[in-house]
Design a protein around this motif. Structure first.
Motif: not given
Lengths: 715, 223
Positions: A181-193, A204-207
């Motif tokens: 039941k491994l679940r792993d979500l990665r959300l990466e974001a960036g903003l730059g001037k 979030p990670y669950s197992a």
């Protein structure tokens, strides 16, 4: 003559067919590049607090760049490090790291050069740390106390966050699903001037937790949920100035259900554990002129752990731990000439702990300290580099510590370099070693008192008439002193041209650690009910020594890495006792016999041999790769079962371990250029391919399991 | 030249040592005598074997227990003594779990006592004259109780009890004779179960002593 050699070297780099790409060579000393052919060299900051390539660094170091982390398929730090040459990850109180034969408590784990806190029995659980948005993971072996102070005896691990401002605006989503039941979500974001940028991620990670136990009815013992996030703002107001604010949180919660069949039928014990970690950092980088670089940093981290254990009848026990670590530090780098670099700084730390195992709720134990450090690096005209460093730590609770380091690096010829270093590391006693007040009613009523508590604790029990005997070590109780290690390291790196388009690089390192003042728990008294009372004393000495070799063979499409380490550990006092005929063991027929030096195995949980093989095939189009990894560890002693007080081959030992994993992945659709790929990336992998299992020694090792991961790059 | 000399010197030295050794042997008053005492092995002596587990689960429950009865043993007669004779001089050692009492002090009316000698069973030829025999004086006993203190170690991780090698229990019997005892095993059949065995097996097999001893019935301290 030599000058011409090096000019040739630079030329060789320029015309080399293999581009170094991300693994480029940078020198802060503006010297001509010491490069022959396409050396594989990575930039490492943990070794000197300035950017150095692994070739220039006079210490053994290992760098795992983001690309290799991604291809390995590992999500957590412990899993990644267990696959590296010369590193062993040991179970027990979480995943602990063993470097050069030194166990978890003697190794420092850092993120961006700042230590992580919250250790259980000296072990910092490496699987607490997710591998997200990293530039690389660096491992510098051998003592680094001259830069980082306490705990850096065996080595330091530094996770370097990807701070690349060129990343600019980006948004990546990655989702993984797998066995258990491994679940792993990665959300990466960036903003730059131009002047400011923001980068953040959430993971979030669950197992299902896995534990093979002789009693348990099911190997799956309950779910674990981990939630991590990090935000980072940077602001560059003008020339030579930059401000960085970083905020990281980590939240873990796990439920552990053990259903056991006892004499009276089946019953369930439920354990709950929760970790909460908050970290904040504020940096001010400033550059004045061309020769001075400075950094002022404030760092604060708090780690809380809460545990409880209960069954049908109610709560059996609860435990709480809360550590707050505050640090301010200023560091300067001054380059008086192109050949000389001086790194210096000072800092102050307030380290405080509240624990239900020490005191009543709300009572805080504090260890404040301050420190000064200095490091001088000079490159002599003959291409030999000298590194000399010294750090002074002044503690309120313990004796102060001086940590010197002296290292030399040079070149035999443009194909081979050498390095040698002598350094000293130290570790201050843990809070538990001072203040613990622990009783275990389940196991023969044994008690453990911290050294500052032992006398009053034993006296109080004596008054109550509960002491049957006072043992010799009670009289040896004294103020605990820091533990020390002195290490000697020597190594060489050599480059070969194997065949056309095939290159090889061989690294070889010898090390010897001599540990003194080691703190051990010893029985100091016996209670009338037979339960023993333990406390901590600076009693033992130990040595670890070994030889590590790493061979990398690479081609445009294939890379092969083969690593191996031979390790010998032991206590000189044990050998002295064996030689004087004072130690016995049990012969085959059950009778006793004298132990010989040949039977002696040194320290527990150390494997004499360790090695790994990684083969990666990646024909550049589409970023496709296929990767094979095997890790081997020879048998290790786990407990002194014959009761002679030391570890010998008649004792209980875990059998050799070999695990393998296979992974492949690619981007989609095809890019227009070889470096530009489609927005989709997929990756699949099988871990523990041959389904190695061992219920007793490796109960938490996952059986064969598989995963699939899909990533999408929005922009 | 030098090496030849050195070789010669070595041979001369060796020859000298051999002759010295044979001379010493010849001078010995008599050959090493056969032991005056008989080595006796006692197998699977039950010592308050497990009869159940406390209700609940570890750590508060599920703890094994026995009936709490001692097994009395006479070293002189090499027999088990019925517990009705516990207040007599008929027994020398009493076993309950890992605890071993001597017939002395707080444990019995005899002249018993004991101490733990470090060394090999077969190399203890005579008890030195200045050694002290400790009588039982609860909670301190002639044979100290507790893991790593007397004759055994207990490993919590493995749930196993093992005798410590190189420990000889030097015992004075109820009648004041001297004996040496080595505990060989704590499990039925004289074999410690594998660590990987379930606890239920470890509980079922434990508390069965295998030990060997020699007793000097002439009252002297030589074995």
């Amino acid at each position: 003559m030599k000058g011409r050699f090096f000019r040739l070297v630079v030329l060789a780099t320029l015309i080399s067919p293999l581009k170094l790409g991300a693994q480029k060579v940078v020198s802060t000393l503006d010297s001509p590049l010491l490069i022959v052919a396409p050396w594989k060299a990575e930039v490492v900051v943990s070794g000197t607090r300035t950017e150095k390539t692994t070739l220039e660094l006079p210490l053994p170091a290992l760098v795992i760049p983001a690309e290799r982390i991604r291809q390995s398929g590992n999500l957590r730090l412990g899993d990644l490090l267990s696959e590296q040459s010369g590193l062993v990850v040991t179970p027990g109180f979480g995943a602990g790291l063993q470097i050069q034969g030194l166990s978890a408590e003697y190794n420092l784990i850092m993120i961006d050069g700042e230590p992580l806190v919250g250790r259980t029995a000296g072990v910092l659980d490496l699987n607490r740390i997710p591998l997200v948005h990293l530039k690389q993971v660096e491992v510098v072996k051998g003592p680094s106390s001259s830069l980082y102070g306490s705990d850096a005896l065996g080595g330091v691990v530094n996770m370097v966050t990807n701070l690349d401002s060129n990343l600019g605006q980006h948004l990546n989503v990655s989702l993984r699903g797998g066995s258990f039941k491994l679940r792993d979500l990665r959300l990466e974001a960036g903003l730059g001037k131009r002047r400011w940028s923001w980068q953040g991620w959430v993971n979030p990670y669950s197992a299902q937790q896995f534990s093979l136990r002789p009693f348990s009815q099911s190997p799956v013992v309950g779910p674990i949920l981990r939630l991590s996030q990090q935000q980072q703002w940077s602001y560059r107001p003008g020339r030579g100035h930059e401000f960085i604010v970083q905020w990281r949180t980590q939240f873990d919660t796990a439920r552990n259900e053990v259903s056991a069949t006892t004499g009276s039928g089946a019953s369930v014990t439920t354990g709950r554990e929760q970790n909460r970690e908050q970290t904040g950092r504020l940096d001010w980088h400033h550059r004045i002129g061309k020769r001075y670089d400075g950094r002022l940093r404030f760092y604060a981290t708090r780690f809380r752990n809460d545990q409880s254990l209960g069954n049908e009848q109610g709560l059996i026990y609860t435990d709480g731990f809360d550590q707050r670590y505050l640090k301010s530090e200023w560091q300067g780098v001054w380059n008086p000439s192109t050949a000389t670099q001086w790194v210096y700084g000072a800092g102050a730390v307030r380290d405080a702990v509240q624990s239900a195992r020490y005191d009543a709720v709300g009572f805080e134990r504090v260890n404040p300290f301050f420190y000064l450090f200095n490091q001088l690096e000079h490159r002599f005209p003959g291409r030999t580099t000298l590194l000399a460093a010294l750090r002074y730590d002044q503690h309120r609770l313990y004796a102060s510590a001086w940590s010197p380091k002296l290292a030399l690096q040079g070149w035999i010829n443009p194909q081979q370099s050498w390095k040698i270093s002598i350094s000293r590391g130290f570790k201050v006693p843990d809070f538990r070693q001072l203040y613990l007040n622990f009783i275990n009613p389940a196991a023969g009523n044994y008690r453990v008192f911290g050294s500052l508590r032992a006398q009053e604790g034993v006296e109080a029990l004596q008054m109550a008439g509960q002491i049957a005997a006072i043992l010799d070590d009670y009289g040896r109780l004294a103020e605990l002193r820091p533990e020390y290690s002195t290490a000697l390291q020597a190594g060489t790196v050599r480059y070969f041209d194997v065949a056309q388009h095939w290159q090889a690089q061989w690294e070889s390192d010898l090390f010897l650690h001599r540990l003194e003042n080691m703190i051990d728990s010893r029985p100091i008294a016996v209670q009338t009910d037979g339960g023993q009372i333990f406390s901590y004393l600076n009693v033992s000495r130990a040595m670890t020594s070994g030889w590590e070799n790493r061979l990398r063979i690479y081609h445009r499409k294939i890379s092969l890495s083969l690593g191996g380490q031979y390790l010998w550990c032991g206590r000189p006092d044990d050998l002295k006792r064996i030689r004087s005929g004072q130690v016995y063991t049990r012969a085959e027929d059950g009778s006793s016999r004298l132990l010989t030096a040949r039977d002696y195995r040194g320290l527990p949980f150390r494997s004499t041999w360790q090695g790994q093989l990684v083969v990666t095939y990646s024909p550049k189009p589409n970023d496709f790769f296929i990767r094979w990894q095997s890790t081997y560890r020879s048998a290790w002693i786990t407990a002194d079962t014959d009761g002679n007080g030391l570890f010998n081959q008649q004792d209980l030992s875990a059998p050799a371990l070999c695990t393998s994993r296979l992974g492949l992945g690619s981007s989609w659709p095809n890019g227009r250029t070889p470096t530009h790929f489609g927005p989709w990336t997929w990756q699949v992998g099988i871990d523990n391919l041959f389904n190695y299992q061992n219920a007793f020694f490796m109960p938490n090792l996952l059986p064969r399991s598989a995963f699939i991961q899909l990533s999408y790059k929005l922009f | 030249m030098n090496s030849v000399l050195w070789l010669n010197a070595r041979f001369i030295l060796l020859g000298f040592m051999i002759s010295l050794f044979s001379l010493l042997n010849a001078c010995k008053p008599d050959e090493p005598e056969p032991p005056k005492t008989e080595s006796i092995v006692v197998r699977d002596l039950p010592a308050d074997t497990i009869i159940g587990l406390t209700p609940g689960t570890p750590p508060t429950g599920g703890i094994p227990f026995g009936a709490g009865k001692f097994t009395f043993y006479s070293l002189e007669n090499n027999t088990v003594v019925p517990s009705t004779d516990s207040a007599s001089n008929k027994w020398d050692l009493a076993f309950r779990g890992t605890t071993i009492f001597t017939n002395s002090g707080s444990s019995g009316p005899g002249l018993g006592g004991a101490f733990v000698w470090n060394g090999l069973f077969d190399e203890l030829f005579s008890i030195s004259l200045d050694s002290t025999f400790n009588a039982d004086n609860a909670p301190n006993y002639g044979i100290p109780t507790g893991s790593g203190r007397g004759w055994y170690t207990y490993s919590q991780a493995e749930q196993l009890v093992r005798p410590i090698p190189g420990k000889v229990l030097v015992v004075r019997t109820a009648m004041g004779k001297y004996a040496k005892v080595e505990i060989l095993n704590y499990y039925k059949g004289g074999i410690t179960p594998a660590v990987t065995e379930p606890d239920s097996i470890k509980y079922k097999l434990q508390r069965y002593y295998t030990f060997r001893y020699r007793i000097q019935k002439d009252g002297s301290k030589n074995f």
